[in-house]
Design a protein around this motif. Structure first.
Motif, PDB file in Angstrom:
ATOM      1  N   ASP A   1      -5.500  18.407  -2.014  1.00 20.36           N
ATOM      2  CA  ASP A   1      -5.111  18.054  -3.291  1.00 20.36           C
ATOM      3  C   ASP A   1      -3.781  17.799  -3.358  1.00 20.36           C
ATOM      4  O   ASP A   1      -3.110  16.847  -3.702  1.00 20.36           O
ATOM      5  N   ARG A   2      -2.710  18.605  -2.669  1.00 21.23           N
ATOM      6  CA  ARG A   2      -1.155  18.169  -2.605  1.00 21.23           C
ATOM      7  C   ARG A   2      -1.113  16.858  -2.008  1.00 21.23           C
ATOM      8  O   ARG A   2      -0.217  16.027  -2.592  1.00 21.23           O
ATOM      9  N   LEU A   3      -1.680  16.425  -0.931  1.00 18.39           N
ATOM     10  CA  LEU A   3      -1.683  15.019  -0.229  1.00 18.39           C
ATOM     11  C   LEU A   3      -2.150  14.153  -1.470  1.00 18.39           C
ATOM     12  O   LEU A   3      -1.299  13.158  -1.544  1.00 18.39           O
ATOM     13  N   MET A   4      -3.137  14.266  -1.913  1.00 16.35           N
ATOM     14  CA  MET A   4      -3.521  13.303  -2.940  1.00 16.35           C
ATOM     15  C   MET A   4      -2.654  13.007  -4.155  1.00 16.35           C
ATOM     16  O   MET A   4      -2.519  12.193  -4.817  1.00 16.35           O
ATOM     17  N   GLN A   5      -2.102  14.314  -4.522  1.00 14.13           N
ATOM     18  CA  GLN A   5      -1.238  14.104  -5.528  1.00 14.13           C
ATOM     19  C   GLN A   5       0.007  13.056  -5.348  1.00 14.13           C
ATOM     20  O   GLN A   5       0.523  12.380  -6.320  1.00 14.13           O
ATOM     21  N   GLY A   6       0.392  13.077  -4.107  1.00 14.77           N
ATOM     22  CA  GLY A   6       1.532  12.045  -3.784  1.00 14.77           C
ATOM     23  C   GLY A   6       1.097  10.827  -3.737  1.00 14.77           C
ATOM     24  O   GLY A   6       2.041   9.829  -3.801  1.00 14.77           O
ATOM     25  N   PHE A   7      -0.340  10.335  -4.047  1.00 12.78           N
ATOM     26  CA  PHE A   7      -0.638   8.954  -4.019  1.00 12.78           C
ATOM     27  C   PHE A   7      -1.404   8.876  -5.179  1.00 12.78           C
ATOM     28  O   PHE A   7      -2.249   7.952  -5.416  1.00 12.78           O
ATOM     29  N   GLY A   8      -0.889   9.646  -6.450  1.00  8.85           N
ATOM     30  CA  GLY A   8      -1.643   9.352  -7.800  1.00  8.85           C
ATOM     31  C   GLY A   8      -2.939   9.785  -7.935  1.00  8.85           C
ATOM     32  O   GLY A   8      -3.740   9.319  -8.770  1.00  8.85           O
ATOM     33  N   MET A   9      -3.716  10.724  -7.101  1.00  5.50           N
ATOM     34  CA  MET A   9      -4.937  10.979  -7.199  1.00  5.50           C
ATOM     35  C   MET A   9      -4.809  12.584  -7.197  1.00  5.50           C
ATOM     36  O   MET A   9      -3.851  13.303  -7.342  1.00  5.50           O
ATOM     37  N   SER A  10      -6.016  13.333  -6.858  1.00  2.00           N
ATOM     38  CA  SER A  10      -6.028  14.652  -7.058  1.00  2.00           C
ATOM     39  C   SER A  10      -7.060  15.089  -5.902  1.00  2.00           C
ATOM     40  O   SER A  10      -7.843  14.420  -5.183  1.00  2.00           O
ATOM     41  N   GLY A  11      -7.356  16.315  -5.663  1.00  6.53           N
ATOM     42  CA  GLY A  11      -8.037  16.919  -4.521  1.00  6.53           C
ATOM     43  C   GLY A  11      -9.483  16.450  -4.942  1.00  6.53           C
ATOM     44  O   GLY A  11     -10.325  16.182  -4.152  1.00  6.53           O
ATOM     45  N   LYS A  12      -9.802  16.495  -6.251  1.00  6.49           N
ATOM     46  CA  LYS A  12     -11.384  16.240  -6.752  1.00  6.49           C
ATOM     47  C   LYS A  12     -11.282  14.681  -6.208  1.00  6.49           C
ATOM     48  O   LYS A  12     -12.551  14.424  -6.047  1.00  6.49           O
ATOM     49  N   SER A  13     -10.491  13.728  -5.898  1.00  7.20           N
ATOM     50  CA  SER A  13     -10.694  12.449  -5.370  1.00  7.20           C
ATOM     51  C   SER A  13     -11.217  12.446  -3.935  1.00  7.20           C
ATOM     52  O   SER A  13     -11.811  11.338  -4.013  1.00  7.20           O
TER      53      SER A  13
ATOM     54  N   VAL B   1      -2.526   1.372  -0.775  1.00  9.02           N
ATOM     55  CA  VAL B   1      -2.900   0.681  -2.207  1.00  9.02           C
ATOM     56  C   VAL B   1      -2.945   1.535  -3.285  1.00  9.02           C
ATOM     57  O   VAL B   1      -2.232   1.280  -4.083  1.00  9.02           O
ATOM     58  N   ALA B   2      -3.034   2.962  -2.778  1.00 11.77           N
ATOM     59  CA  ALA B   2      -3.002   4.089  -4.003  1.00 11.77           C
ATOM     60  C   ALA B   2      -1.765   4.185  -4.321  1.00 11.77           C
ATOM     61  O   ALA B   2      -1.386   4.385  -5.575  1.00 11.77           O
ATOM     62  N   PHE B   3      -0.628   4.382  -3.362  1.00 10.41           N
ATOM     63  CA  PHE B   3       0.412   4.772  -3.640  1.00 10.41           C
ATOM     64  C   PHE B   3       1.189   3.610  -4.417  1.00 10.41           C
ATOM     65  O   PHE B   3       2.020   3.750  -5.422  1.00 10.41           O
ATOM     66  N   ILE B   4       0.975   2.333  -4.109  1.00  9.06           N
ATOM     67  CA  ILE B   4       1.440   1.144  -4.876  1.00  9.06           C
ATOM     68  C   ILE B   4       0.905   1.407  -6.426  1.00  9.06           C
ATOM     69  O   ILE B   4       1.632   1.116  -7.427  1.00  9.06           O
ATOM     70  N   LEU B   5      -0.346   1.433  -6.522  1.00  9.87           N
ATOM     71  CA  LEU B   5      -0.959   1.749  -8.010  1.00  9.87           C
ATOM     72  C   LEU B   5      -0.134   2.949  -8.677  1.00  9.87           C
ATOM     73  O   LEU B   5      -0.154   2.831  -9.826  1.00  9.87           O
TER      74      LEU B   5
END
Length: 692
Positions: A369-381, A464-468
């Protein structure tokens, strides 16, 4: 002889309670998935016969409450509210977990006020006892005043009692309104009279949630006309319900950690560690990809030999003619070129199913989750992303469980970059051409190469997620709230059912496309204009010095190039030549727009038509020479270029369609297809130009 109407049952409950395990245990292989009318939300249905009575079971997506925060939750709530529907169940089985009883009871208290005939099934009571959590089933039955049974969804314990209740007449009568203040009850009854809806709680839900009322103008007028604060109603309802739950919870639930023999907490200290957790996760994924080559090697060889024998036998048995050639040079190589990879795809689905059944998949969500938050997503992603390694279509659909619309959109746009099972045949074929089937220590080189392709997809997904993330600004910050299920030993039957369901879907969907594509390709490659028809005389006249065998090969090559298929390929060749591709590869690229795995079937057909030699497709491609350069058509540079192209391109039109359905936006659908196509083209171009 079964004459009576089947009993319709719906399984309802919070996520991660074992609902799907119960569904699989009941229905076995007699199940199918579909969509709710007009929407792309999964609906799993199954049927079975018990004691000469037929049951039809609907496994509804897990919901946290009747206040929907995602599309699948909204559809489940509407389903439970629409009691006049022909699809409405006769009874529901509401699952609770002994491990999270208080939270589960909140959903029970809401559904109880819908007055639907129900049986409450408490799962994992034995597991709870090991953690020092004890549930008094008899007390719970008395407090809830509905049938309550203790079950084990995995072993089938308690099913006899469950079915004894399901086969009895059950009537749930209306009870006092525990969810609304006394002074507001008259307004609710007034709204119920206007809507002619007898169930007061259904009216309460329609008033307090904007997504559940079809006639919004009427509702808004009622709220404004009576100066109601329905937000406060909703908040107070939760407080009142938890207050009611608290009044009886201590009578039914005892927690004594001193009596716990808890394995889950101890193992979680390791698997959820901020450093070791990631290392263990990567090691598990690494071992899965090694197994894909190691375990699948023998069955792949058997399938390859089987199709070679089929081709030899049919060639000898069938009379000479166009239809015989269609079978032996078209359908058999085309289908065999993809079927050979079923063992590897089966292994992938098998291990993914084990991760899900064991409870480890939920840990991955929490861990990342914490990693995903840094790329505009969440742990659920992470669930759609990992699912995308099987197939992007259900993966994109599963993103509907992400409440934050920005995180959901980013997840949808990047999910197809993950390596799906349809890419496996392409990767395995190309890797086999350039990577030796040898070991480095205990690791297979081809397995390492396959994992590298998966990691490349993961890396590009995050880029790509980081760019978005930096383009699409957030409207609010989201938080991950979830329950950790108990670690369980995966039930082999459930694992095999899950694996077979996914493999069957792959075979059926890919098979239809490959058969249709093979027939079209064969017709196009075996017909053409005047040059095609006069190939023998033209080649004989221009190459009189060739031997008989060389002349036959030259005629076959000339026919292919001047067939209708060759004409199409020659037209697109200038655009793909800088990538290292000839017209034959170009045709395979175009045909694989239907589905990525069609690339292998197309290549198999193109290189089999006109050839009297029956060879495995890998041997054919290794021997293929580019007539213009005199070099191998599938050189190291060309294969790397193709691997990169298929790693980043959005070749599957079904994925494009489901993206549009989920986003309801042509703009985002075109953006996804456009950026992936350009990324694939230029990455392949750079790779070939540097390596050629």
């Amino acid at each position: 002889m079964i004459k009576q109407e089947p009993l319709k049952i719906a399984l309802v409950g919070n996520p991660n309670l074992g609902k799907t395990t119960l569904f699989n245990k009941l229905c076995g292989l007699k199940q199918h998935t579909g969509n709710y009318p007009g929407v792309t939300v999964d609906k799993k249905k199954g049927e079975f016969i018990r004691s000469n009575k037929k049951y039809v079971v609907t496994d509804l997506p897990g919901i946290n409450s009747l206040y929907p925060t995602s599309k699948d939750e909204e559809l489940v709530v509407k389903y439970l509210m629409n009691q006049q529907s022909n699809d409405f169940p006769d009874k529901i089985v509401l699952m609770l977990s002994a491990l999270n009883l208080k939270r589960n009871l909140y959903l029970y208290e809401q559904i109880r006020d819908l007055n639907i005939p129900m049986v409450v099934a408490v799962n994992m009571v034995d597991v709870g006892a090991k953690r020092g959590v004890f549930v008094d089933i008899e007390q719970l039955k008395a407090k809830l005043d509905v049938p309550v049974v203790q079950i084990s969804a995995k072993s089938g314990e308690g099913f006899d009692e469950l079915f004894s209740y399901l086969n009895q007449p059950l009537k749930i009568s209306e009870r006092p309104q525990l969810y609304i203040q006394q002074e507001d009850q008259e307004y609710l009854k007034k709204f119920a009279d206007v809507r002619a809806e007898k169930n007061l709680y259904i009216n309460f839900l329609r008033l307090t949630d904007v997504s559940l009322e079809a006639d919004k103008s009427h509702k808004d007028a009622f709220i404004e006309g009576n100066n109601l604060n329905v937000r406060s109603w909703k908040k107070n309802a939760s407080i009142l319900r938890y207050k009611h739950i608290k009044s009886y919870l201590n009578d039914v639930l005892t927690i004594d950690k001193a009596k716990a023999t808890d394995f889950t907490s101890r193992i979680d200290r390791i698997l959820l560690h901020p450093v070791f957790g990631y290392l263990i996760f990567l090691a598990i994924i690494f071992l899965i990809f090694q197994s894909i080559f190691w375990i699948a090697d023998y069955p792949m060889g058997w399938i390859e030999s089987l199709f070679e024998q089929i081709q030899v036998s049919l060639t000898a048995l069938l009379p000479e003619g166009y239809l015989s050639r269609l079978v032996t040079e078209g359908l058999v190589p085309g289908i065999g070129g993809v079927v050979i990879f079923i063992p590897q795809i089966s292994i992938l689905f098998f291990f993914f199913s084990i991760l899900e059944e064991s409870g480890y998949m939920s840990r991955i969500v929490y861990l990342t989750d914490r990693l995903m938050q840094g790329f505009g997503m969440s742990g659920k992603s992470i669930v759609p992303l990992i699912s995308g390694m099987a197939c992007a279509i259900p993966a994109i659909m599963s993103a509907r469980t992400i409440e934050n619309s920005r995180e959901r959109l980013i997840t949808i746009l990047v999910t197809p970059l993950l390596t799906c099972s349809a890419r496996i045949p392409v990767y395995v074929l190309l890797i086999a051409l350039i990577v030796p089937d040898k070991d480095i220590g205990i690791f297979n080189q081809q397995g390492l190469a396959l994992m590298a392709m998966y990691l490349l997809g993961v890396l590009m997904t995050f880029i790509v997620a980081f760019i978005l993330k930096n383009i699409m600004k957030p409207t609010y910050k989201s938080y991950l709230l979830m329950e950790m299920p108990e670690y369980l030993t995966p039930g082999i039957k459930n694992v095999l059912i899950s694996m077979w369901t996914n493999v069957k879907s792959f075979i059926w969907n890919a098979g239809k496309i490959i058969v249709a594509t093979t027939i079209v390709l064969f017709v196009l490659v075996t017909n053409g204009g005047e040059d095609f028809k006069n190939a023998e005389s033209i080649v004989t006249e221009n190459y009189p010095e060739l031997s008989e065998e060389e002349l036959e090969n030259k005629i076959a090559s000339y026919e292919q190039e001047n067939s209708y298929l060759g004409t199409i390929g020659k037209a697109i060749e200038p655009a793909i030549a800088p990538l290292g591709y000839d017209w034959k590869i170009g045709i395979a690229l175009i045909s694989s727009l239907a589905a990525r795995e069609v690339f292998v079937g197309t290549i198999s057909v193109i290189y089999s038509v006109g050839s009297e030699e029956i060879l495995p497709i890998r041997d054919r491609l290794k021997a293929e020479i580019n007539p213009k350069t005199g070099l191998p058509a599938f050189s190291f540079a060309t294969c790397i270029s193709l691997l990169l192209f298929y790693a980043f391109s959005l070749q599957c039109m079904s994925t494009v369609a489901v993206t549009y359905k989920e986003t309801k936006s042509l703009k985002w659908t075109l953006l996804q297809f456009g950026y992936m196509t350009l990324l694939a083209y230029f990455m392949a171009l750079i790779a070939f130009q540097l390596l050629k």
